[in-house]
Scaffold this motif. Structure first.
Motif, mmCIF file in Angstrom:
data_model
loop_
_atom_site.group_PDB
_atom_site.id
_atom_site.type_symbol
_atom_site.label_atom_id
_atom_site.label_comp_id
_atom_site.label_asym_id
_atom_site.label_seq_id
_atom_site.Cartn_x
_atom_site.Cartn_y
_atom_site.Cartn_z
ATOM 1 N N ILE A 67 -19.438 -38.805 -44.974
ATOM 2 C CA ILE A 67 -18.677 -38.069 -46.151
ATOM 3 C C ILE A 67 -17.601 -37.135 -45.498
ATOM 4 O O ILE A 67 -17.828 -36.265 -44.768
ATOM 5 N N VAL A 68 -16.197 -37.507 -45.794
ATOM 6 C CA VAL A 68 -15.161 -36.633 -45.275
ATOM 7 C C VAL A 68 -14.657 -35.865 -46.484
ATOM 8 O O VAL A 68 -14.862 -34.378 -46.367
ATOM 9 N N ARG A 69 -14.596 -36.358 -47.542
ATOM 10 C CA ARG A 69 -13.905 -35.358 -48.695
ATOM 11 C C ARG A 69 -14.044 -36.442 -49.909
ATOM 12 O O ARG A 69 -14.137 -37.642 -50.063
ATOM 13 N N PHE A 70 -13.916 -35.804 -51.023
ATOM 14 C CA PHE A 70 -13.946 -36.246 -52.472
ATOM 15 C C PHE A 70 -12.549 -36.172 -52.892
ATOM 16 O O PHE A 70 -11.843 -35.037 -52.859
ATOM 17 N N GLU A 71 -12.247 -36.831 -54.021
ATOM 18 C CA GLU A 71 -10.879 -36.760 -54.846
ATOM 19 C C GLU A 71 -11.075 -37.373 -56.138
ATOM 20 O O GLU A 71 -12.279 -38.087 -56.301
ATOM 21 N N ARG A 72 -10.468 -36.737 -57.104
ATOM 22 C CA ARG A 72 -10.472 -37.465 -58.598
ATOM 23 C C ARG A 72 -9.365 -38.276 -58.390
ATOM 24 O O ARG A 72 -8.149 -37.966 -58.128
ATOM 25 N N ALA A 90 -16.136 -41.435 -43.201
ATOM 26 C CA ALA A 90 -15.938 -40.902 -41.616
ATOM 27 C C ALA A 90 -14.975 -42.232 -40.879
ATOM 28 O O ALA A 90 -14.120 -42.085 -40.041
ATOM 29 N N ASP A 91 -15.237 -43.392 -41.547
ATOM 30 C CA ASP A 91 -14.467 -44.623 -40.929
ATOM 31 C C ASP A 91 -13.139 -44.841 -41.352
ATOM 32 O O ASP A 91 -12.570 -45.571 -41.162
ATOM 33 N N GLY A 92 -12.624 -43.982 -42.417
ATOM 34 C CA GLY A 92 -11.576 -44.116 -43.059
ATOM 35 C C GLY A 92 -11.300 -44.788 -44.244
ATOM 36 O O GLY A 92 -10.487 -44.976 -45.049
ATOM 37 N N SER A 93 -12.753 -45.492 -44.797
ATOM 38 C CA SER A 93 -12.614 -46.277 -46.030
ATOM 39 C C SER A 93 -12.928 -45.359 -47.183
ATOM 40 O O SER A 93 -13.607 -44.078 -46.913
ATOM 41 N N TRP A 94 -12.438 -45.802 -48.397
ATOM 42 C CA TRP A 94 -12.667 -45.026 -49.501
ATOM 43 C C TRP A 94 -13.415 -45.972 -50.788
ATOM 44 O O TRP A 94 -13.446 -47.202 -50.418
#
Length: 248
Positions: A67-72, A90-94
């Protein structure tokens, strides 16, 4: 007895309802597109996602490479948009994830996934039918009568209701006709994917078949969104076929 929710960060809730209130509060503390920057909020979501992956093992991991970050963000479905949590890995996927599902620690039942796919198939037709009905039958102020109360309502005050039969019954009838009343065969529904917020039919022919069945069988009425649902359920079968036409 309410079932407690224990998270790996040490946070414990006395019930799933209490956990739901807590995480919904976090969701509503941010605007669409905002990063979840509060350290406590981030920690809670990490722990919640760990609970999700521990419980729901028949779908790809939501944590993935880390996990890098969370967004709404807004989740767009067939005719709706609702806010939800998204996670960057971490691989850039969401990918999106359902915090109520994570809290319950139970995958959505297959029958509910099937119903979601059915709703998606007819959602645009229902929206179009609603617009046509108000355009054709609205008064000078654009209002039409509620089919239950007779009260004049605007399009924003209106709800399209499946009268005879209820939508859940239509789904059951469609499944029964195909021999799927007990088990839905593998491969009928799309497998969960990153950034897939709604379940769909894997085979377009099945989607078309349900749409055609719905058009033949459903009786749709316009009712006030404020009408008590119990009142609506007691008046499922109208005396006449309503002029809410699903066909363009």
């Amino acid at each position: 007895m309410a079932k407690a929710v224990k998270l790996s960060n040490g946070r414990e809730f006395l019930s799933q309802k209490a956990a739901t209130v807590h995480f919904r509060g976090i969701l509503h503390a941010y605007a669409d597109g905002d990063e979840i920057i509060d350290a406590a909020h981030h920690s809670g979501l990490v722990a919640l996602l760990e609970r999700y992956d521990d419980a729901i093992t028949d779908t790809p991991s939501k944590i993935g490479t880390g996990i890098v970050r969370f967004e709404r963000r807004l989740n767009f479905g067939a005719g709706f948009a609702t806010p939800g949590f998204w996670v960057e890995r971490a691989d850039g996927s969401w990918t999106d994830f359902s915090f109520p599902t994570a809290i319950s620690a139970k995958p959505k039942p297959q029958s509910q996934e099937f119903a979601d796919a059915c709703r998606g198939v007819v959602a645009s037709d229902l929206r179009a039918a609603k617009l046509r009905h108000f355009k054709s039958h609205g008064d000078a102020q654009g209002r039409v009568p509620c089919d239950i109360t007779g009260q004049l309502i605007t399009i924003d005050e209106a709800h399209l209701d499946h009268a005879h039969w209820p939508f859940g019954t239509l789904i059951a009838m469609f499944r029964e006709a195909r021999g799927w009343h007990e088990v839905i065969p593998t491969g009928i529904l799309t497998a969960p994917q990153n950034q897939q917020t709604t379940t769909t039919f894997a085979d377009p022919a099945i989607a078309s078949a349900f749409k055609a069945f719905h058009h033949r069988t459903a009786t749709i009425r316009v009712i006030s969104a404020k009408v008590n649902l119990s009142m609506a359920s007691q008046q499922r079968k109208p005396k006449i076929k309503l002029p809410v036409n699903l066909e363009p």
